[in-house]
Design an enzyme around this catalytic site. Structure first.
Site, PDB file in Angstrom:
ATOM      1  N   SER A 148      27.798 -25.913  -8.494  1.00 33.34           N
ATOM      2  CA  SER A 148      28.150 -25.505  -7.256  1.00 33.34           C
ATOM      3  C   SER A 148      27.406 -26.839  -6.771  1.00 33.34           C
ATOM      4  O   SER A 148      26.610 -27.497  -7.183  1.00 33.34           O
ATOM      5  CB  SER A 148      27.314 -23.869  -6.329  1.00 33.34           C
ATOM      6  OG  SER A 148      27.880 -24.324  -5.363  1.00 33.34           O
TER       7      SER A 148
ATOM      8  N   ARG B 254      30.878 -25.896  -0.985  1.00 35.32           N
ATOM      9  CA  ARG B 254      31.052 -23.991  -0.250  1.00 35.32           C
ATOM     10  C   ARG B 254      32.302 -23.889   0.020  1.00 35.32           C
ATOM     11  O   ARG B 254      32.868 -22.665   0.597  1.00 35.32           O
ATOM     12  CB  ARG B 254      30.883 -24.012   0.851  1.00 35.32           C
ATOM     13  CG  ARG B 254      31.026 -24.865   2.220  1.00 35.32           C
ATOM     14  CD  ARG B 254      30.622 -25.407   3.776  1.00 35.32           C
ATOM     15  NE  ARG B 254      30.730 -26.353   4.495  1.00 35.32           N
ATOM     16  CZ  ARG B 254      30.145 -26.312   5.503  1.00 35.32           C
ATOM     17  NH1 ARG B 254      28.775 -26.258   5.788  1.00 35.32           N
ATOM     18  NH2 ARG B 254      30.822 -27.519   5.847  1.00 35.32           N
TER      19      ARG B 254
ATOM     20  N   VAL C 264      23.687 -16.837   2.559  1.00 34.61           N
ATOM     21  CA  VAL C 264      24.254 -18.116   1.339  1.00 34.61           C
ATOM     22  C   VAL C 264      24.152 -19.559   2.118  1.00 34.61           C
ATOM     23  O   VAL C 264      25.998 -18.730   2.042  1.00 34.61           O
ATOM     24  CB  VAL C 264      23.617 -17.488   0.043  1.00 34.61           C
ATOM     25  CG1 VAL C 264      22.449 -17.053  -0.435  1.00 34.61           C
ATOM     26  CG2 VAL C 264      25.180 -17.211  -0.482  1.00 34.61           C
ATOM     27  N   GLU C 265      24.550 -20.576   1.653  1.00 33.29           N
ATOM     28  CA  GLU C 265      25.163 -21.610   2.159  1.00 33.29           C
ATOM     29  C   GLU C 265      25.650 -21.358   3.379  1.00 33.29           C
ATOM     30  O   GLU C 265      26.825 -21.817   3.535  1.00 33.29           O
ATOM     31  CB  GLU C 265      26.487 -21.604   0.722  1.00 33.29           C
ATOM     32  CG  GLU C 265      25.768 -21.874   0.119  1.00 33.29           C
ATOM     33  CD  GLU C 265      27.196 -22.673  -1.188  1.00 33.29           C
ATOM     34  OE1 GLU C 265      28.243 -22.954  -0.127  1.00 33.29           O
ATOM     35  OE2 GLU C 265      26.287 -22.415  -2.282  1.00 33.29           O
ATOM     36  N   GLY C 266      24.800 -21.177   4.285  1.00 30.68           N
ATOM     37  CA  GLY C 266      24.609 -21.249   5.853  1.00 30.68           C
ATOM     38  C   GLY C 266      25.095 -19.919   6.242  1.00 30.68           C
ATOM     39  O   GLY C 266      26.232 -19.065   5.894  1.00 30.68           O
TER      40      GLY C 266
END
Length: 846
Positions: free
Chosen positions: A211, A379, A501-503
């Site tokens: 990722s 994402r 996570v990731e925003g």
């Protein structure tokens, strides 16, 4: 009668505008001629004639005459916008400009071109990818014991780490010339889906190196020397990567990171070289505790002017070996009983040469753009795949459990209360997978649709929360008792991880999806903003006036379109196919037009102040996101060959999505910035009222029925996860029991029909033996019933523990199997000794 003729003529005019964006001058000329003829023919009373002529002349003169438009509209609006337009930081600009616009723009603009949607090629696995999933991934899933991983070891077993490295699981995105697997985005997603459905800890361990991280950044921005050195090592697993972005004082606001890198001269490998001296403090770093190479984001400064006149150089990304002096790998975090490696790390006065910067010295200050551009694609792959894994696994296991588990001599899956939960599980699982596949179609064709990937990350993880909660409700006590046989407990515990996570989803929904979408997808807002920022006043007025004229035509067309589609109940909206499925395309077209009108007005009214209206932004995000999912559902059904048995899933998902769009628009209109205008728009775009309804009970029953019995639709819905019928497997026992229980049901029905019941003092095997001896059951029937009973007992059994076992729950081991090295930790005594030594040295220097 005259008014009816006039209204009919206006409706025809509106319909013509709705289907064809007519230039304003031609539209004004046609409307003027019509009004002249109608007036001369005596079709108006004085009042109505005056009203219609004023309503026609005022906008026609203002918009149609360039000098008048410039003086009374363009120039005042330009001055207002220039004053209220908020300044845009470099990080905001980079985030907005990252990636590309794609299918979401069609939905945003009110007139989706269905031929574009139908032209997208849905992704397919290559032979090599399919062989990998059927081979190493299948073997890996058979090796995974999630209870052992999460309770006994708090880590993957050594043999699993070795297997992951041997078969290149950490190099799926790395090209073959660097020893990677070079899988497509779809292949990568399918691997993560299958593993995560078996063990979320294993799934996260595999997905993180593939990722947003060192490999992804190196592929797009690294120097050739960096690629040649690191990528083969990452692909083979000899280097374990992590990426350190988040810190205690910079989470969602990643642009505010306080970590610094100061340009200076320093010693590296015995030579005096130009580099940076770094200080950082990071946390929540997945794979951080076992990483051998750290990707690091920090702000670079050049106070001595060694690189030029600029002191603040911006966010920069570098790759730092974990053994570099000054790097401290901290202890482990404990994220909701998951075993994937996650923890803090820090660095004090860590000197690195310039060639540690990803892309070399020329990429100093370009780190934020590198990150958001990579995130705009990344994402949309890993975390959405985890959501799909949860949906598929819950649909498969909960459906089987609901059939096998019986109360009152009836499978609980046939109770209407349970059917509601099963319908949501099935419908949302189908919807999540449809969204995943459509997004991967774009990614694998070279698109980087930042808005779509934000939608998919946010809403797939949110729907995962709903699906897992429903699955837990159906399992009841079976789901809450942890142990080796519990397959739903750990997914339930770890739900917030994917949401955070990731925003974080709250941020993504309320600020990013529509915040980016409004600027990127709208055909005129960017041009108007750019005009407002021009320094040359004449050039600014000219550019703004041209954009405003196009904007006016765009809004008028969408307004007519929304009204016509609303009055006709969407029957006049275009559709690529007839019948029931075609009606969903038409409804979606109506919602798209209504969305475009509402969004345009809110943006025009609030301008720059919309940036702070996060509740409105979140509702627009809901509407845009569910329109995307509805279109994805329709596309998936078409790509699958329109199997009739999938219709309940398709219709449930489409109805659910459209109802959510309508609700989001309703909430926007209820909270419209100008109340009376909100009322007017509501009656214009929803002239027949809020006519859409959620899926009804009958449709929910059909979806639930698909989940509780074997069939093609159930197999298609859950395709891609690990499925076993081994009675000793944690989920294989469900498949085994389902088939055995279904085989026993005709015998059970006959016994109930004949009113043959079990006596209160005899257990089940005694009763079956008595019936066999009396000739009421054949030997085969008796065996079928006993097998079903034993299989059911295995399925409904929960784990229990001795008191000393409960007390012996170990937290986290001091050594990880991943890299064969102890986790770097410092005892409190050692830390105090080091601090004391440093103080003594400082005192001596003074």
């Amino acid at each position: 009668m005259n008014i009816l003729v006039l209204l009919g003529a206006l409706f025809v005019l509106f319909y013509t505008i709705a289907r064809h964006q007519i230039p304003f001058r031609i539209l004004a000329l046609a409307t003027g001629l019509f009004l002249i003829v109608f007036t001369l023919a005596g079709g108006f009373s004085f009042f109505w004639g005056l009203l219609f002529w004023v309503a026609f002349l005022v906008p026609t003169l203002l918009l149609g005459l360039p000098q008048l438009r410039l003086q009374w509209l363009s120039r005042p609006l330009l001055k207002r916008i220039s004053k209220v337009l908020p300044p845009m930081s470099d990080t905001e600009r980079a985030a907005i400009e990252a990636g590309s616009i794609w299918w979401e723009a069609e939905l945003f603009r009110g007139n989706p071109d269905w031929s574009l949607l139908q032209g997208y090629s849905m992704p397919k696995l290559s032979d090599e990818e399919q062989a990998f999933i059927d081979g190493p991934v299948e073997q890996l899933c058979a090796m995974l014991d999630d209870w052992d991983i999460t309770h006994n070891r708090m880590d993957l077993p050594p043999e699993v780490w070795a297997f992951l490295k041997r078969y290149g699981f950490f190099g799926m995105i790395i090209p073959k010339r660097y020893d990677g697997l070079e899988f497509s985005n779809h292949g990568h997603s399918c691997v993560v889906t299958k593993i995560a459905a078996r063990s979320i800890s294993a799934g996260v361990t595999v997905m993180v190196p593939n990722s947003l991280g060192p490999a992804e950044l190196l592929l797009h921005y690294g120097t050739e020397a960096q690629k040649d050195y690191y990528l083969p090592r990452l692909a083979r697993g000899t280097e374990i990567p992590c990426f350190a972005l988040t810190g205690p004082f910079a989470g969602s606001d990643a642009g505010a990171i306080p970590d610094t890198g100061v340009v200076c001269m320093g010693q590296h490998e015995g030579r005096q070289v130009l580099g940076l001296r770094l200080n950082w403090d990071k946390r929540y770093i997945t794979l951080g505790p076992v990483a051998t190479v750290l990707g690091l984001a920090f702000k670079a400064y050049d106070p001595d002017g060694l690189l030029g006149d600029e002191e603040e150089l911006g966010i920069t990304c570098a790759l730092i070996p974990a053994e570099t002096p000054g790097v401290e790998i901290g202890n482990r975090h404990f994220p909701l009983n998951s075993a994937f490696q996650n923890g803090p790390n820090s660095g004090r006065d860590v000197f690195i040469p310039m060639d540690y910067i990803i892309g070399g010295q020329e990429n100093i200050g370009k780190g934020w753009r590198m990150l958001v551009e990579s995130l705009s694609a990344g994402r949309g792959i890993s975390l959405p795949a985890v959501g799909v894994a949860a949906g598929k696994a819950c649909a498969r296991t909960t459906g089987a459990y609901a059939h096998v588990r019986k109360q009152f001599n009836t499978s609980i899956g046939k109770f209407e209360g349970v059917e509601e939960a099963l319908a949501r599980i099935g419908g949302l699982a189908y919807m999540m997978d449809a969204g995943r596949l459509l997004t991967l179609s774009g990614l694998d064709s070279g698109e980087r649709p930042s808005v779509v990937t934000a939608i998919l990350k946010c809403f797939n993880t949110e729907q995962m929360r709903q699906v897992v909660n429903d699955a837990m409700d159906v399992h009841g006590g079976r789901g809450i008792c942890m142990g080796p046989s519990n397959y739903i407990g750990r997914p339930y515990q770890t739900l917030p991880v994917g949401i955070t996570v990731e925003g974080a989803n709250i941020l993504t929904r309320s600020m990013i999806i529509f915040g980016q979408g409004a600027i990127r997808c709208h055909p005129y807002i960017v041009r108007e903003m750019e005009a407002a920022m021009l320094q040359d006043e004449v050039a600014a007025e000219t550019a703004f006036d041209q954009a405003l004229r196009g904007h006016a035509e765009y809004f008028l067309t969408n307004f007519c379109r929304a009204m016509v589609y609303g009055i006709s109940g969407s029957h006049l909206a275009p559709s690529p196919c007839p019948g029931r499925i075609g009606a969903y395309y038409q409804r979606l077209g109506q919602m798209s037009a209504a969305f475009a009108v509402t969004a345009d007005l809110v943006l025009m009214i609030l301008g720059g102040a919309f940036k702070r209206k996060e509740k409105l932004s979140g509702r627009f995000a809901d509407a845009l996101s569910y329109m995307f999912y509805a279109s994805a559902v329709l596309k998936k059904f078409e790509a699958d060959g329109q199997p009739r048995s999938d219709l309940p899933l398709v219709e449930w998902s489409a109805k659910y999505c459209l109802y959510q769009v309508q609700n989001a628009l309703d909430e926007i209109l209820r909270n419209f910035p100008i109340k009376w205008l909100g009322v007017f728009i509501r009656h214009s775009i929803f002239p027949l009222g809020l006519s859409l309804r959620p899926p009804n009970d009958s449709l929910g029953h059909r979806v639930a029925s698909l989940l509780i019995r074997p069939g093609e639709a159930r197999d298609r819905l859950t395709e891609g996860i690990y499925i076993s019928d081994d009675p000793d497997d944690i989920t294989g026992c469900l498949e085994d029991a389902l088939h055995k229980v279904i085989r026993a049901e005709p015998v059970e029905r006959r016994l109930r029909h004949d009113q043959i019941t079990q006596h209160g003092l005899e257990d089940y095997p005694q009763w079956i033996e008595r019936l066999r001896e009396s000739g009421q059951l054949t030997a085969e029937e008796a065996d079928i019933l006993l097998q079903a009973r034993a299989a059911t007992a295995r399925v409904i059994r929960v784990d229990d523990f001795k008191p000393e076992q409960m007390a012996a729950g170990a937290a986290a081991p001091q050594k990880s199997a991943s890299a064969g090295k102890p986790v770097k930790k410092k005892s409190a005594v050692k830390k105090k000794a080091v601090a004391k030594k440093k103080r003594a040295q400082a005192k001596a220097e003074q």
